[in-house]
Scaffold this motif. Structure first.
Motif, PDB file in Angstrom:
ATOM      1  N   HIS A 178       4.489   8.066   6.874  1.00  0.00           N
ATOM      2  CA  HIS A 178       3.236   7.480   7.355  1.00  0.00           C
ATOM      3  C   HIS A 178       3.327   5.952   7.388  1.00  0.00           C
ATOM      4  CE1 HIS A 178       1.373  11.443   6.981  1.00  0.00           C
ATOM      5  NE2 HIS A 178       0.279  10.938   7.528  1.00  0.00           N
ATOM      6  N   THR A 179       3.989   5.374   6.400  1.00  0.00           N
ATOM      7  CA  THR A 179       4.114   3.920   6.335  1.00  0.00           C
ATOM      8  C   THR A 179       4.818   3.379   7.574  1.00  0.00           C
ATOM      9  OG1 THR A 179       4.174   3.943   3.907  1.00  0.00           O
ATOM     10  CG2 THR A 179       5.054   1.988   5.005  1.00  0.00           C
ATOM     11  N   PHE A 180       5.904   4.019   7.985  1.00  0.00           N
ATOM     12  CA  PHE A 180       6.636   3.548   9.155  1.00  0.00           C
ATOM     13  C   PHE A 180       5.865   3.777  10.456  1.00  0.00           C
ATOM     14  CE2 PHE A 180      10.925   3.766   6.858  1.00  0.00           C
ATOM     15  CZ  PHE A 180      10.973   2.380   6.725  1.00  0.00           C
ATOM     16  N   GLY A 204       0.817  -1.216   0.000  1.00  0.00           N
ATOM     17  CA  GLY A 204       0.000   0.000   0.000  1.00  0.00           C
ATOM     18  C   GLY A 204       0.843   1.254   0.000  1.00  0.00           C
ATOM     19  N   GLY A 205       1.844   1.302   0.887  1.00  0.00           N
ATOM     20  CA  GLY A 205       2.731   2.463   0.916  1.00  0.00           C
ATOM     21  C   GLY A 205       3.558   2.593  -0.332  1.00  0.00           C
ATOM     22  N   VAL A 208      -3.289   8.354   4.723  1.00  0.00           N
ATOM     23  CA  VAL A 208      -3.619   7.086   5.385  1.00  0.00           C
ATOM     24  C   VAL A 208      -4.627   6.309   4.549  1.00  0.00           C
ATOM     25  CG1 VAL A 208      -4.667   6.029   7.421  1.00  0.00           C
ATOM     26  CG2 VAL A 208      -3.089   7.954   7.683  1.00  0.00           C
ATOM     27  N   ARG A 209      -5.644   7.007   4.039  1.00  0.00           N
ATOM     28  CA  ARG A 209      -6.646   6.342   3.197  1.00  0.00           C
ATOM     29  C   ARG A 209      -6.013   5.799   1.931  1.00  0.00           C
ATOM     30  NH1 ARG A 209     -10.402  10.438   4.898  1.00  0.00           N
ATOM     31  NH2 ARG A 209      -9.798  11.740   3.124  1.00  0.00           N
ATOM     32  N   ASP A 210      -5.081   6.565   1.352  1.00  0.00           N
ATOM     33  CA  ASP A 210      -4.430   6.131   0.124  1.00  0.00           C
ATOM     34  C   ASP A 210      -3.599   4.865   0.353  1.00  0.00           C
ATOM     35  OD1 ASP A 210      -3.867   6.270  -2.555  1.00  0.00           O
ATOM     36  OD2 ASP A 210      -2.248   7.724  -2.356  1.00  0.00           O
ATOM     37  N   ILE A 211      -2.897   4.816   1.496  1.00  0.00           N
ATOM     38  CA  ILE A 211      -2.115   3.617   1.828  1.00  0.00           C
ATOM     39  C   ILE A 211      -3.040   2.436   2.080  1.00  0.00           C
ATOM     40  CG2 ILE A 211      -0.584   2.572   3.554  1.00  0.00           C
ATOM     41  CD1 ILE A 211       0.667   5.343   3.947  1.00  0.00           C
ATOM     42  N   PHE A 212      -4.087   2.665   2.869  1.00  0.00           N
ATOM     43  CA  PHE A 212      -5.003   1.583   3.225  1.00  0.00           C
ATOM     44  C   PHE A 212      -5.866   1.134   2.046  1.00  0.00           C
ATOM     45  CE2 PHE A 212      -5.192   2.592   8.062  1.00  0.00           C
ATOM     46  CZ  PHE A 212      -3.945   2.000   8.209  1.00  0.00           C
ATOM     47  N   ARG A 213      -6.059   2.024   1.075  1.00  0.00           N
ATOM     48  CA  ARG A 213      -6.878   1.677  -0.082  1.00  0.00           C
ATOM     49  C   ARG A 213      -6.316   0.463  -0.815  1.00  0.00           C
ATOM     50  NH1 ARG A 213      -6.667   6.410  -2.644  1.00  0.00           N
ATOM     51  NH2 ARG A 213      -8.374   7.241  -1.369  1.00  0.00           N
ATOM     52  N   VAL A 214      -5.001   0.347  -0.790  1.00  0.00           N
ATOM     53  CA  VAL A 214      -4.337  -0.810  -1.387  1.00  0.00           C
ATOM     54  C   VAL A 214      -3.807  -1.749  -0.299  1.00  0.00           C
ATOM     55  CG1 VAL A 214      -2.360  -1.579  -2.781  1.00  0.00           C
ATOM     56  CG2 VAL A 214      -3.702   0.411  -3.494  1.00  0.00           C
TER      57      VAL A 214
END
Length: 518
Positions: free
Chosen positions: A157-159, A134-135, A296-302
């Motif tokens: 944000h990923t870390f 995702g990240g 956060v939404r963009d990372i979690f979206r995938v």
């Protein structure tokens, strides 16, 4: 079906691309910022006191060699980004074979224990890999959109999310480790499985950091250093396995400890690159960090669908274990876990190609160049299909010899014939995995995590168990029916996913050209 002329064209293009790279010297260029030379030329010119300062190059115009490859020709990018990861996966293949070999020396019960522990370890890895995918996909899309600040923010944000997940998973998994094995049908192998799993769960922080850091490197096209970190961990694991298992007398727990320690050293290397040497494309600034809900939404979206995808695969393994125990015994689980490990090794090259497809697709969608994404996908599938066809033939021919390697212990010798049969049956789906796996990677790169999830769940949690139950019980094939159910579910699911990806790309291309939406 792929025809011979198509495959010949792919091979010719590989050699032509490689030859051009060598002539241009790109294959041996050191890591650098491509704007560095221009900057030095400008700053070396003499200036008087009234001379204007040299122009400041916007941050997003700076680029590394990996980013240049990522944003260039998609066919060349597939080769340049895939090969290092395939090399790393090949070394991991040797490690996986070696690991199974040493565990097999402890007997069939030890193999079965690791087989029962595998789904739980897979779940932990699913979370870390999902976060990394995702990240990484979000970073690649921002690189394609020339948004370096955004890429940096996603990496931070990923870390941060990683740390939160580590705390939750470590506490829960260690608290309920015995119950997990008791209710999964482990039976008399429960004690061995718990000993293995406790060490793995305790090392969750190491696995999460290593996978997330490696994903970030790949997302910015730096597959060479991602390879170096993976190879280091695999080689160390090969060395540590016999020492911890036999020399120190730790048994299956020693195998787990060897894995944790080797991952830790690999993670330290990447920590050095990111936070001490600081020569990656993305940079990290935790001091001014603030949660951005859109990121956060963009990372979690995938990331969430990707993690659920891998949960689905782990759940498939658990369901398959239960079906096998119902029609056979724990010996069947030992056969399945070992045979599936061989299959995972066989499709390792596809994982390398799929990793490249995620980054290439992400960058192409960031650029809004959907034809480029389709070209990269088709080229990757052609290469993957060819490679897996060759591997399938080799595994089919040498299946008895491979089975012998894993059944040398006297207590494991009894599973050799069934293991040979399973490995030969599984070769049927090797080439078709390219269609499904690489199409799912395109969805992930495009930010369509839900589509990737639906495709994986349909294949692994619907088609595979359905056919396994149908063949094993309704047709009365028993354990053989389970094996053919795995093949039927994988082949049909992969073909459906491929068709879906083609329809989606055609829609995006038409919508992009017409200025509308798909």
């Amino acid at each position: 079906m792929l025809h011979t002329p198509f495959l010949i064209k792919q091979i010719e293009l590989i050699f032509r691309t490689s030859f051009c790279d060598l002539r241009a010297g790109t294959a041996v260029q050191p890591r650098k910022l491509t704007m560095e030379k221009k900057m030095s030329e400008k700053t070396s010119e003499p200036r008087g006191s009234g001379a204007p300062e040299p122009p400041i190059i916007p941050e997003q115009e700076k680029s590394t060699e990996g980013v240049d490859i990522l944003l260039g020709d998609p066919k060349r990018a597939v080769i340049k980004l895939s090969i290092p990861i395939i090399v790393a996966m090949s070394v991991q293949t040797i490690y996986s074979l070696t690991d199974t070999f040493w565990v097999a020396g402890l007997g069939a019960d030890a193999l079965a224990a690791v087989g029962f522990a595998f789904p739980f370890f897979f779940i932990s890895m699913a979370l870390s890999n999902g976060l990394g995918v995702g990240g990484g996909a979000a970073i690649s899309r921002r690189i394609g959109a020339k948004d370096r600040t955004g890429a940096d923010n996603v990496a931070v944000h990923t870390f941060v999310i990683m740390v939160i997940l580590v705390v939750l998973t470590t506490v829960l998994s260690l608290a309920f480790v015995e119950e997990l094995f008791m209710y999964s049908g482990a039976g008399e192998t429960t004690e061995l499985g718990v000993a293995y799993a406790r060490v793995i769960f305790a090392g969750s922080l190491i696995f999460f950091f290593t996978n997330s850091a490696n994903s970030i490197l790949r997302s910015e096209g730096d597959s060479k250093r991602a390879m170096q970190a993976m190879v280091l961990g695999s080689v160390l694991n090969i060395v540590f396995d016999p020492i911890f298992i036999y020399t120190f007398g730790l048994g299956v727990a020693g195998a787990a400890l060897a894995t944790v320690l080797s991952f830790a050293i690999s993670g330290l290397l990447m920590f050095h690159w990111f936070f001490i040497k600081k020569d990656s494309y993305v940079t990290f600034n935790f001091r001014d960090f603030k949660f951005d809900t859109e990121i956060v939404r963009d990372i979690f979206r995938v990331g969430i669908p990707s993690a659920v995808q891998q949960f689905a695969l782990a759940l498939t393994a658990l369901i398959t274990n239960l079906i096998i125990v119902a029609v056979s015994s724990t010996d069947g689980v030992a056969v399945y876990s070992t045979g599936w490990r061989v299959a995972s090794i066989a499709i390792a090259p596809l994982i390398g190609i799929a990793t490249a497809v995620v980054s290439i697709s992400g960058a192409a969608f960031g650029e809004k160049d959907f034809r480029k994404a389709r070209t990269g996908l088709h080229y990757a599938i052609g290469i993957g299909f060819l490679v897996e066809s060759v591997i399938a033939v080799a595994v089919f021919i040498f299946a008895p010899q491979i089975a012998a390697v894993f059944t040398q212990a006297e207590t494991a010798a009894r599973i050799a014939p069934e293991l040979t049969r399973l490995m030969r049956i599984m070769t049927v789906f090797y080439p078709t995995v390219a269609l499904g796996m690489l199409s799912v990677s395109l969805f992930q790169g495009a930010g369509k995590g839900t589509s990737a999830l639906i495709a994986t769940v349909f294949r692994s949690l619907v088609m595979t168990p359905l056919f396994a139950l149908l063949f094993a019980f309704e047709f009365g094939w028993g354990l053989l029916g389970v094996w053919w159910g795995l093949v039927a579910g994988t082949v049909i699911g992969s073909m459906i996913t491929f068709v879906w990806a083609q329809v989606y790309l055609r829609c995006m291309i038409k919508a992009g050209e017409a200025g509308g939406k798909c």
